[in-house]
Design an enzyme around this catalytic site. Structure first.
Site, short mmCIF file in Angstrom:
data_model
loop_
_atom_site.label_atom_id
_atom_site.label_comp_id
_atom_site.label_asym_id
_atom_site.label_seq_id
_atom_site.Cartn_x
_atom_site.Cartn_y
_atom_site.Cartn_z
CG HIS A 279 -2.59 2.45 1.19
ND1 HIS A 279 -2.16 3.19 2.27
CD2 HIS A 279 -3.75 1.86 1.59
CE1 HIS A 279 -3.01 3.04 3.28
NE2 HIS A 279 -3.99 2.24 2.88
CD GLU A 280 -6.08 -0.44 -0.74
OE1 GLU A 280 -6.17 -1.41 0.03
OE2 GLU A 280 -6.57 0.68 -0.49
CG HIS A 283 -4.22 -2.74 3.51
ND1 HIS A 283 -4.22 -2.69 4.88
CD2 HIS A 283 -4.66 -1.52 3.09
CE1 HIS A 283 -4.66 -1.49 5.28
NE2 HIS A 283 -4.92 -0.76 4.22
CD GLU A 309 -4.64 2.41 7.00
OE1 GLU A 309 -5.41 1.44 6.82
OE2 GLU A 309 -4.49 3.30 6.16
#
Lengths: 511, 511
Positions: A279-280, A283, A309
């Site tokens: 997830h990160e 980003h 997001e």
């Protein structure tokens, strides 16, 4: 010891007087971004490596830096420079740069200093007490501090509304999602609400017949880290321009040339931390892919929190939860945890673990399917609160009613796991929550569009995911904030945001 | 992702108009120290954990911060505030605070902006090229850039001399060692020169009959780190207010509430890194022991570079090279490197390793006994250079002559290992070198004085070194810059600096 200060000469910059107004604004913007850079790195340091005793001095130094950044953002000469720059002949990139600089300036200057200060202090006080009050389920204590945060946020929204001609809540939304209105969110979220609760029930019923092996045993932190780094390599994270570290609350920080992502490791299992890293990394790759030529200006920054997001969720939900990618995860996990039960790390089992649906109280622990229900609930409540249609003391009951309606759970007297669970409202960040579900929707729409030109599954299977990243780089990352969100999404996918893609994605995955 | 910025509210400070001039100066000083805090942490980050690709943006951000700090230090309203504050009734602590604030302000304001800028740029250019030129032994290339650094440093010294009434070189010395003159250094160093060369020869002759076991095998970095951490615990480093990390050039950075020391590990041996950690721990404990009530003002800062170095050398030379401490080092090393040759890590062998004397070219690698010769040589040359008595092109020959006289080594045509070996002159930090040997002398004198009231050897033997640190805390650390250097040394030891203690220390240890 040679003092470090001697190693960094102070290169002085000269501010030319004959420079065009636009150029002066760009230089001023870059100056602000230098101080934001220092803030980002000091914040990262505070969250990851700073010893506990350093906290007070650090907080003071960072508060001083915030004041300085705010004073630069609201420098009195800027108004005249914007007037002049708007008379200059500018190309389309410069026009976008000017538009975004002006938007940031207006957002920073519209509030009276006294309100900024009062809201900061109220938020700080409320958050500080909340850390204990939440554990103690102490709504009475929390409500007293929160009353002021809400009142000041309502004042803020009112002032922003007058300045922009938007409704109070929409003016707050504008801080995180420029160009998104509550009217459009109402439409999108009504659509979701029309099929989501039933879909959740169907999926839970279906999954109740499946058996899943839960992780057991010890998964050493260092091994988890090595596994995470391998997955980041697969996702082509640029380690010359970033790092992976640990923090209590995972985040993506730093600056585009040096993106710092963090995770936390639970040694009783590895699946959560691993997906957190994915997830990160989403980003981070957005940040790493921003247009370098526009670095230091708002036009070179991420488009919105929702688009940010969308990139983390594209990585997490669209790519990493696909069968082809879980194949890689299974192989890597089996390699790093060779002495553990291989069945736990089989593709089939990991896939079940990563798509397990459960109705539960806590948003941050929610699965892909129930997550939108958590967000819509918050959106509906905060909209009414900021628009002054309900009182802050109405929130617990409303929360309970909506939780029952959307997820069949009661939060009566359970404030800790109800309206006191998030930091956002505590701090007065009203208008932020919709970004999470907008992100999930954009991600699904991007994947649908990407598949028109890219063979996504075969790219993932091959282990070289470059075609995916090339599409994201070309269509999203390299655009920074040059386009409005609607323009960006339309250019990338042929249409503005359409909840149908999200629905189709969930149906396909979960039914 | 919740943006980190939201977590740090901008606590705004109000600058009262009715505040006394002294109080305003103190507040201004604290404001500057907040920005220096951010500079220290960003500098630490750059040297330890920053990925390579982050360097350009970081350097720009830090240069911008330097400019901001300089503008705060030279704010036009300060002159009047100092005039007013000097009329206020102040207690002795406030008087010392005012004296130190004024000294810093004068040092920052005396130079014209254009000279500060020109010297920064010349130093930056010279240092950048030097990194390659040194490897290539390229004096001709270096000399061209260095000419400008020297010329600008001479200009700087001249302006500082006129402002202070000191000689040119003494005005530069004042930046690092307030109150120390070249006349006093001439006396101290003449004394040292009268016995040092002969002592070195005697010791080398004596040691030539001894056999030493050199480290061999592999000493894993992580094990060295654990050993280092154990030694830091023995030295009562406060890990709630500091860290140990790695960097190419070891240093002590950070801020008093969060002191960051670094080392580098060579896996073919452990003795150097270990003693490096002891050295930096000495710097760190001085910082950690500074008076907290004066934090953020110059009176709360370390007294001088020489006193700073006295603390690192007290730890390294006075404490850690004592027989009693080497007993601990031997036991810890044997414990961490249990599979290595225990004879290598015997007390007797470690003691030999840590007191080995060798005439060699490089200052940073020099032993305790030959080190002062390296410093005195540099002092004598830079003094003449800054006073305008020699040209920068005279330096290589002078270096060769003095190296031959003091250490019997020729550096003819060997610029790399001669006058091009240090970063100090490259950057224009003339006046810094004496601090190293002043530090060694102060350390010896402090130990001599401490032994009047503390049973040092038995404290070390017991493993609880508290009495030593209590003495240093009471006499040195807690004083910050409240006293002048001479007052500090006299209050602590009963006399001002006396080279005899250093001589006695060396004689006792090496003969």
């Amino acid at each position: 010891m040679l003092k470090l200060a001697n190693i960094y000469p102070s290169l002085l910059f000269i501010f030319g007087v004959s420079m065009s107004a636009f150029k002066q604004l760009v230089d001023h913007s870059k100056k602000i971004s230098h101080f934001k850079h220092l803030s980002a790195i000091s914040g990262w340091d505070q969250a990851t490596v700073m010893p506990s005793g350093g906290n007070q001095a650090r907080s003071e130094a960072m508060a001083q830096l915030s004041v300085h950044i705010h004073s630069l953002q609201t420098a009195p000469e800027l108004g005249e420079l914007f007037d002049k720059a708007e008379q200059q002949p500018l190309d389309s990139e410069q026009q976008a740069t000017l538009r975004e600089m002006k938007r940031e300036w207006q957002q920073a200057t519209v509030l009276p200093e006294s309100l900024v200060q009062a809201k900061s202090l109220a938020g700080f006080k409320c958050e500080h007490a909340w850390r204990t009050q939440r554990k103690d389920n102490d709504w009475q204590g929390f409500e007293k501090n929160w009353a002021e945060v809400v009142a000041l946020s309502q004042q803020e929204a009112q002032i922003r509304a007058e300045a922009t001609g938007l409704s109070a809540y929409d003016a707050m939304l504008e801080l995180y999602e420029a160009g998104t209105s509550s009217a459009s969110l109402d439409t999108l979220f009504s659509n979701v609400k029309s099929w989501l609760p039933e879909l959740i029930d169907q999926v839970i019923e279906k999954q109740s017949h499946e058996s899943v092996i839960a992780p057991s045993g010890h998964f050493a932190r260092e091994t988890q880290k090595q596994l995470g780094l391998d997955v980041m390599k697969l996702l082509q994270f640029d380690f010359d321009h970033g790092r992976l570290d640990e923090s209590v609350h995972p985040f993506c920080g730093g600056v585009p040339s040096d993106v710092r992502i963090t995770t936390r490791y639970d040694e009783s299992e590895f699946v959560q931390s691993l997906m957190g890293i994915v997830h990160e990394t989403g980003h981070a790759r957005y940040e790493q892919g921003l247009p370098k030529a526009l670095a230091g200006t708002p036009a070179g920054e991420p488009r919105s929190m929702g688009i940010h997001e969308s990139q983390s969720l594209f990585f997490e939900m669209q790519v990493a939860r696909s069968g082809a990618f879980i194949d890689h995860l299974a192989a890597l996990a089996q390699q790093h945890f060779a002495s553990h039960d291989a069945k736990l790390m089989s593709k089939a089992n990991l896939q079940k673990l990563y798509t397990r649906v459960k109705k539960d109280f806590i948003r941050v622990d929610a699965d892909e399917l129930t997550y939108p229900a958590h967000v819509i609930l918050r959106y509906e409540i905060e909209k009414e609160l900021i628009n002054g249609n309900i009182k802050h003391t109405d929130v617990p009951e409303l929360w309970d009613t909506k939780m029952q309606a959307y997820l069949g759970l009661s939060t009566k007297d359970n404030y800790r796991n109800g309206c006191m669970q998030d930091i956002h409202w505590t701090d007065g960040a009203f208008g932020y929550f919709p970004s999470y579900t907008l992100g999930a929707m954009y991600a699904a729409q991007f994947m649908n569009a990407m598949k028109q030109s890219v063979n996504v599954d075969s790219a993932i299977q091959s282990g070289d995911l470059s075609p995916i990243f090339t599409w994201l780089g070309d269509n999203i990352w390299s655009k920074g904030s040059l386009l409005t969100t609607d323009e960006l999404v339309k250019q990338a996918t042929g249409e503005t945001l359409n909840a149908e893609h999200f629905k189709q994605h969930l149906m396909t995955r979960y039914l």
